[in-house]
Structure formats: C-alpha cells, structure tokens
Design a protein around this motif. Structure first.
Motif, short mmCIF file in Angstrom:
data_model
loop_
_atom_site.label_atom_id
_atom_site.label_comp_id
_atom_site.label_asym_id
_atom_site.label_seq_id
_atom_site.Cartn_x
_atom_site.Cartn_y
_atom_site.Cartn_z
N ALA A 185 0.84 -1.21 0.07
CA ALA A 185 -0.08 0.03 0.02
C ALA A 185 0.75 1.22 -0.12
O ALA A 185 0.46 2.23 -0.82
CB ALA A 185 -0.90 -0.12 1.28
N TRP A 231 -1.66 3.55 -1.71
CA TRP A 231 -2.89 3.37 -1.90
C TRP A 231 -3.52 3.69 -0.65
O TRP A 231 -2.94 3.69 0.61
CB TRP A 231 -2.98 1.73 -1.71
CG TRP A 231 -4.36 1.36 -1.66
CD1 TRP A 231 -5.31 0.84 -2.78
CD2 TRP A 231 -4.99 0.93 -0.30
NE1 TRP A 231 -6.55 0.47 -2.12
CE2 TRP A 231 -6.40 0.29 -0.77
CE3 TRP A 231 -4.60 0.59 0.79
CZ2 TRP A 231 -7.14 -0.21 0.03
CZ3 TRP A 231 -5.78 0.00 1.91
CH2 TRP A 231 -6.94 -0.28 1.59
N GLY A 232 -4.85 4.34 -0.57
CA GLY A 232 -5.59 4.66 0.86
C GLY A 232 -4.72 5.95 1.30
O GLY A 232 -4.40 6.75 0.76
N ALA A 239 -3.80 -1.98 -6.88
CA ALA A 239 -4.94 -1.34 -5.77
C ALA A 239 -5.78 -1.96 -5.94
O ALA A 239 -6.41 -2.14 -4.56
CB ALA A 239 -4.97 0.21 -6.42
N PHE A 240 -6.38 -2.66 -6.90
CA PHE A 240 -7.82 -3.27 -6.84
C PHE A 240 -7.47 -4.48 -5.90
O PHE A 240 -8.45 -5.10 -5.34
CB PHE A 240 -8.10 -3.82 -8.19
CG PHE A 240 -9.51 -4.90 -8.15
CD1 PHE A 240 -10.71 -4.28 -7.97
CD2 PHE A 240 -9.41 -6.14 -8.52
CE1 PHE A 240 -11.60 -5.05 -7.88
CE2 PHE A 240 -10.38 -6.85 -8.41
CZ PHE A 240 -11.54 -6.47 -8.37
N THR A 243 -7.73 -3.76 -2.41
CA THR A 243 -9.01 -3.38 -2.09
C THR A 243 -9.69 -4.52 -1.89
O THR A 243 -10.63 -4.75 -0.81
CB THR A 243 -9.80 -2.52 -3.00
OG1 THR A 243 -8.71 -1.34 -3.12
CG2 THR A 243 -11.08 -2.26 -2.52
#
Length: 257
Positions: free
Chosen positions: A226, A231-232, A253-254, A257
C-alpha cells in the motif's frame, strides 16, 4: 617482491603508478620510454577508451538485466510455492473430511453425516506428522526461502522506492518489505499451533509466535504494498514514483482493496 614477467607492465605485487594527466599515458611503449603524443596515437587512444567504455556499459546493463530476471523468477517461484502450500493443505483437509472425517473411532457414521472441519488453515496443518502439515511446511518454507533470496524490493523497479522513505526506527520501507513478510512466512510454516482445547500454557507461546508470523506475512506485505503504490491513507504522504504504468497500478490497488 615478485618481479614482473617479460612484456608485462606490472603484477599484483607491483602496482602501477596512476598517471596524473592524459599525456602521461603511454600507448604501447615500454616502461621508461617517452610517450607517443602524436595526433594519430591520441586518436587511437581515444578510440580504445570509447570502445572500452561501450563494452563496460553493455556488460553493466547485461548484468543488471540478469539480476532483475533472476529476482523476478525467484519471486514468481516463491509465490507459486506458497500458494500451493495453502491450496494442497485445504485440498487434503476437504478429502479427509469427506472420507474418514465423517466416522467416529468405532467406524460408525455420525448422525449428521458431517465430520469436524477445522476453522482455520493453521489448525488444519497443526500436526507436522500428518499429510496436510507436511505439505504445508514444505511448500511454504520453500516459497519463503525463494522470496527472501530474490531481494525483489531492491531489484525490481516496480517495487523499489528508494531508501530515503523511512518507515520507523530508521528503517526504510524497502528494508521492511524485504525482511518482514518472508520471515513471517517462515515462522508461519515452522511454528504450528495447537488446538485451543488441547493447548497448555507452554503451547500458548507457539500460538502467539504463529500468529506473529501470520501478521508479519499478511499485514506486513499489505502495508508495504500500500505504501509502495500510494494506496489509501498512504497516497497523501507518497514522495516517490514507481516505475509502473497506470493500468498495472490500478490492478495492484484493486487487489489490495
């Protein structure tokens, strides 16, 4: 001191003098003779130097490509090996439940026609003497060794983000990604748990270390990945650029998630 052999400038025991300027470099002359500074000799020297630099650049690029390819292969083999460890352990558990798991010690089928199925993979492979435990240990430990020695956080351009990004305690994210997940996978495969109904006080140490290894593997990799792709919550503090196209970044990123 060993004397140089005939025709040699120096040996490993008689190091050469480093020339101070370009004009001090001799072009094929013997020791003690005057250097040839003619335009033709200088042109030859420049051509030889350019050829050596070109070969050095090619050799460096080739070595770098070989190291990266080896790192990618080890990472791929380690990932597949770890996946097979969990897959075969689950498969063996399902087969055992469908065959012998539906009968009691006297060989009678349970009234519910359903046997006991472990709640977690860790409980399923807790006995190293059973087939599930053997398969899980073999594949996961081999996978952890492959991943660790691949050094992919420092060798692959889509994972290396530089050593300037510090996570905590002076450790960079690259260092954490190299040592935390692979080490956790080793702990997870070597130190097995004991079912809660059978665990003693000393067995709780094994349970705790096993859970620590699981957190190092899954949480450690999740946080490192991440942070790598931003990410995030890591998107606001992202100070690096990953060598990856937008489509691949969206896929990574998917998966998180």
């Amino acid at each position: 001191r060993e004397r140089p052999v005939a025709g040699a400038r120096w040996t490993m025991y008689d190091p050469p003098m480093i020339p101070a300027t370009v004009s001090d470099i001799t072009l094929g002359t013997d020791a003690g003779s005057q250097p040839d500074l003619s335009p033709a000799a200088s042109s030859i020297w420049i051509q030889n130097l350019q050829e050596r630099l070109r070969k050095l650049e090619e050799r460096t690029s080739f070595t770098e490509a070989v190291v990266r390819q080896r790192s990618a292969k080890l990472l791929f083999a380690g990932s597949i090996s770890g996946f097979l460890g969990f897959f075969f352990a689950l498969l063996i558990g399902v087969v055992k439940e469908r065959t012998t798991g539906q009968r009691d010690l006297n060989g009678h089928t349970f009234n519910s026609t359903r046997g006991y199925f472990p709640a977690t993979v860790s409980e399923m492979v807790h006995d190293p003497a059973q087939p599930a435990g053997k398969v899980f240990f073999a594949f996961c430990f081999i996978g952890a060794i492959f991943i660790f020695f691949s050094w992919y956080p420092t060798q692959l351009r889509n994972a290396y983000i530089g050593d300037d990004t510090i996570a905590c305690c002076g450790l960079s994210w690259v260092t954490i990604r190299q040592f935390i997940p692979a080490t956790g996978m080793m702990l997870l495969s070597i130190i097995t748990v004991v079912p809660a109904q059978q665990a003693s006080i000393t067995d709780e140490f094994c349970v705790g270390l096993h859970l620590l290894g699981a957190c190092m593997l899954f949480v450690g990799y999740f946080v490192s990945e991440a942070q790598c792709i931003g990410w995030g919550c890591f998107k606001s503090c992202m100070q690096h650029k990953v060598h990856e196209n937008e489509s691949a970044l969206r896929q990574r990123a998917f998966c998180l998630t």
